[in-house]
Design a protein around this motif. Structure first.
Motif, mmCIF file in Angstrom:
data_model
loop_
_atom_site.group_PDB
_atom_site.id
_atom_site.type_symbol
_atom_site.label_atom_id
_atom_site.label_comp_id
_atom_site.label_asym_id
_atom_site.label_seq_id
_atom_site.Cartn_x
_atom_site.Cartn_y
_atom_site.Cartn_z
ATOM 1 N N LEU A 257 0.838 -1.200 0.000
ATOM 2 C CA LEU A 257 0.000 0.000 0.000
ATOM 3 C C LEU A 257 0.874 1.251 0.000
ATOM 4 C CD1 LEU A 257 -2.974 -1.137 2.298
ATOM 5 C CD2 LEU A 257 -2.648 -1.452 -0.174
ATOM 6 N N CYS A 258 0.676 2.181 0.913
ATOM 7 C CA CYS A 258 1.315 3.492 0.834
ATOM 8 C C CYS A 258 2.427 3.595 1.879
ATOM 9 C CB CYS A 258 0.262 4.576 1.053
ATOM 10 S SG CYS A 258 0.875 6.230 0.815
ATOM 11 N N ALA A 259 3.673 3.573 1.419
ATOM 12 C CA ALA A 259 4.837 3.639 2.307
ATOM 13 C C ALA A 259 5.498 5.004 2.184
ATOM 14 C CB ALA A 259 5.844 2.547 1.957
ATOM 15 N N PRO A 260 5.532 5.794 3.246
ATOM 16 C CA PRO A 260 6.181 7.102 3.164
ATOM 17 C C PRO A 260 7.699 6.967 3.034
ATOM 18 C CG PRO A 260 5.540 6.644 5.416
ATOM 19 C CD PRO A 260 4.988 5.531 4.589
ATOM 20 N N VAL A 261 8.296 7.899 2.323
ATOM 21 C CA VAL A 261 9.756 7.948 2.187
ATOM 22 C C VAL A 261 10.314 8.789 3.326
ATOM 23 C CG1 VAL A 261 11.674 8.738 0.744
ATOM 24 C CG2 VAL A 261 9.655 7.666 -0.311
ATOM 25 N N ARG A 262 11.221 8.200 4.118
ATOM 26 C CA ARG A 262 11.774 8.954 5.247
ATOM 27 C C ARG A 262 13.177 9.486 4.986
ATOM 28 N NH1 ARG A 262 12.782 3.738 8.487
ATOM 29 N NH2 ARG A 262 15.001 3.787 9.036
ATOM 30 N N SER A 263 13.837 8.975 3.945
ATOM 31 C CA SER A 263 15.134 9.540 3.565
ATOM 32 C C SER A 263 15.447 9.153 2.137
ATOM 33 C CB SER A 263 16.254 9.056 4.494
ATOM 34 O OG SER A 263 16.513 7.671 4.303
ATOM 35 N N VAL A 264 16.275 10.000 1.478
ATOM 36 C CA VAL A 264 16.721 9.753 0.106
ATOM 37 C C VAL A 264 18.228 9.879 0.080
ATOM 38 C CG1 VAL A 264 16.585 10.459 -2.299
ATOM 39 C CG2 VAL A 264 14.568 10.692 -0.825
ATOM 40 N N ASP A 265 18.902 8.754 -0.177
ATOM 41 C CA ASP A 265 20.364 8.722 -0.175
ATOM 42 C C ASP A 265 20.924 9.370 1.088
ATOM 43 O OD1 ASP A 265 20.770 7.315 -2.554
ATOM 44 O OD2 ASP A 265 20.494 9.110 -3.767
ATOM 45 N N GLY A 266 20.313 9.056 2.207
ATOM 46 C CA GLY A 266 20.782 9.511 3.516
ATOM 47 C C GLY A 266 20.248 10.847 3.972
ATOM 48 N N ALA A 267 19.615 11.611 3.077
ATOM 49 C CA ALA A 267 19.056 12.915 3.452
ATOM 50 C C ALA A 267 17.640 12.716 3.983
ATOM 51 C CB ALA A 267 19.032 13.847 2.252
ATOM 52 N N ALA A 268 17.416 13.148 5.210
ATOM 53 C CA ALA A 268 16.125 12.920 5.865
ATOM 54 C C ALA A 268 14.994 13.621 5.127
ATOM 55 C CB ALA A 268 16.180 13.395 7.301
ATOM 56 N N LYS A 269 13.823 12.990 5.175
ATOM 57 C CA LYS A 269 12.623 13.562 4.569
ATOM 58 C C LYS A 269 11.476 13.438 5.573
ATOM 59 C CE LYS A 269 10.873 14.394 0.117
ATOM 60 N NZ LYS A 269 11.546 15.679 0.227
ATOM 61 N N THR A 270 10.643 14.467 5.644
ATOM 62 C CA THR A 270 9.532 14.469 6.583
ATOM 63 C C THR A 270 8.490 13.431 6.168
ATOM 64 O OG1 THR A 270 9.830 16.801 7.064
ATOM 65 C CG2 THR A 270 7.681 15.856 7.588
ATOM 66 N N VAL A 271 8.011 12.667 7.144
ATOM 67 C CA VAL A 271 6.930 11.706 6.921
ATOM 68 C C VAL A 271 5.606 12.393 7.236
ATOM 69 C CG1 VAL A 271 5.861 9.582 7.770
ATOM 70 C CG2 VAL A 271 8.328 9.654 7.336
ATOM 71 N N ASP A 272 4.718 12.418 6.264
ATOM 72 C CA ASP A 272 3.385 12.989 6.443
ATOM 73 C C ASP A 272 2.487 11.883 6.988
ATOM 74 O OD1 ASP A 272 0.790 13.984 6.202
ATOM 75 O OD2 ASP A 272 1.225 15.097 4.367
ATOM 76 N N ALA A 273 2.450 11.757 8.322
ATOM 77 C CA ALA A 273 1.741 10.649 8.958
ATOM 78 C C ALA A 273 0.242 10.726 8.709
ATOM 79 C CB ALA A 273 2.042 10.636 10.452
ATOM 80 N N ASP A 274 -0.318 11.919 8.732
ATOM 81 C CA ASP A 274 -1.765 12.054 8.576
ATOM 82 C C ASP A 274 -2.227 11.638 7.188
ATOM 83 O OD1 ASP A 274 -1.979 12.941 11.166
ATOM 84 O OD2 ASP A 274 -2.027 15.077 10.627
ATOM 85 N N LEU A 275 -1.537 12.122 6.153
ATOM 86 C CA LEU A 275 -1.953 11.765 4.802
ATOM 87 C C LEU A 275 -1.651 10.299 4.509
ATOM 88 C CD1 LEU A 275 -3.345 12.710 2.297
ATOM 89 C CD2 LEU A 275 -1.171 13.639 1.452
ATOM 90 N N THR A 276 -0.551 9.779 5.056
ATOM 91 C CA THR A 276 -0.258 8.356 4.895
ATOM 92 C C THR A 276 -1.395 7.523 5.460
ATOM 93 O OG1 THR A 276 2.135 8.720 5.028
ATOM 94 C CG2 THR A 276 1.339 6.489 5.477
ATOM 95 N N ALA A 277 -1.857 7.858 6.654
ATOM 96 C CA ALA A 277 -2.957 7.121 7.275
ATOM 97 C C ALA A 277 -4.226 7.231 6.454
ATOM 98 C CB ALA A 277 -3.188 7.628 8.690
ATOM 99 N N ALA A 278 -4.492 8.422 5.926
ATOM 100 C CA ALA A 278 -5.688 8.615 5.110
ATOM 101 C C ALA A 278 -5.596 7.812 3.813
ATOM 102 C CB ALA A 278 -5.882 10.100 4.810
ATOM 103 N N PHE A 279 -4.424 7.832 3.179
ATOM 104 C CA PHE A 279 -4.218 7.039 1.971
ATOM 105 C C PHE A 279 -4.512 5.565 2.237
ATOM 106 C CE2 PHE A 279 -0.856 9.925 -0.282
ATOM 107 C CZ PHE A 279 -1.872 10.630 -0.910
ATOM 108 N N ASN A 280 -3.890 5.011 3.283
ATOM 109 C CA ASN A 280 -4.028 3.586 3.543
ATOM 110 C C ASN A 280 -5.440 3.217 3.982
ATOM 111 O OD1 ASN A 280 -1.438 2.611 2.840
ATOM 112 N ND2 ASN A 280 -0.585 3.459 4.720
#
Length: 288
Positions: A257-280
């Protein structure tokens, strides 16, 4: 628990029916082209409570992949019946999936082989909460490869997954969980088994499907839903810079289903928990 249905085919290569068989018994010939050449297509359909997710979208893509590989056009009602019998044989209390496979068949026979295999899968609750670490890998083709070299079958969901599996091994060597492929001329594509979605404000973006990538069934469903929630949804030529600038990003697929990206090549990325939950929550509500 697992379940398996073998499809039967007429002389025209079209499936005519199916039978449930013991999934632990031998089922394929050693000259089957699925095994020796990876010459075939598949779709993986997620199940929630024993019910299918986005089945019509999967069957439409199944037909598209068959056309791209010059496989016989199939009676989708037969495949639908096989999937439902396999799904009914699984434990409805566990998240599961059914994989539909159409192969060119035993070499020299001229008759396809097909099956539907179902099994439970691991929980992805931790992934939905914590996200995945992603690395960018160059797929080695320019962004217009689907137009210049259609024989490469970019955009078909084929059984040839050796490159995708190698990409996951490379991700592990880079201390990452997953991959986003890029073109040789600098555009974002897709994951080995997923589609990307980026959010900037109230706009959701994904890569254009004319780049030789799969048309994402899960992404398309999320875009349909998001549009009703006031989001603008677009298909674009995306770059790694767009990914870095996005306020949130996801890899979406039918099983995880919908997996948030928390980092890209070691650079941190914000996880949008609310929209992730709504998506799933929306995706799980579609089971039927």
């Amino acid at each position: 628990m697992t379940a398996l249905a073998l499809l039967t085919f007429g002389e025209d290569g079209v499936a005519t029916g199916h039978r449930l068989v013991d999934p632990d018994s031998p089922a394929l010939a050693i000259t089957e082209l699925a095994a020796t050449r990876g010459d075939g297509i598949f779709e993986t359909v997620g199940l929630v409570g024993g019910r299918t997710l986005k089945l019509d979208r999967h069957l439409a893509r199944f037909s598209s992949s068959a056309r791209m590989l010059d496989l016989p056009a199939q009676d989708l009602a037969v495949w639908r019946a096989a999937l439902r019998d396999v799904a009914a044989s699984l434990d409805p209390g566990r998240a599961s999936y059914v994989k539909l496979v159409l192969s060119r068949g035993v070499e020299g026979s001229g008759i396809p082989t097909g099956w539907a295999f179902g099994t439970a899968h691991e929980s992805y609750d931790d992934v939905h909460r914590d996200g995945v670490r992603v690395t960018l890998l160059d797929r080695g083709y320019p962004h217009d490869v689907a137009q210049t070299s259609p024989w490469l079958l970019q955009g078909a969901k084929t059984l040839s997954y050796a490159v995708n599996r190698a990409a996951y091994r490379e991700a592990a060597r880079r201390d990452a969980d997953d991959v986003i492929f890029t073109t040789s001329d600098g555009y974002l594509l897709e994951g080995p088994t997923s589609t990307i979605i980026l959010r900037s404000g109230r706009t959701l973006r994904t890569s254009r499907t004319d780049l030789g990538i799969l048309a994402g069934t899960t992404q398309a469903e999320l875009f349909d839903w998001a549009a009703t929630q006031g989001y603008t949804c677009t298909y674009d030529l995306l770059t790694p810079g767009d990914l870095a600038d996005a306020q949130a990003a996801w890899l979406v697929s039918s099983v995880r289903l919908c997996a948030p990206v928390r980092s890209v090549d070691g650079a941190a990325k914000t996880v949008d928990a609310d929209l992730t939950a709504a998506f799933n929550a929306h995706l799980r509500s579609l089971a039927g």
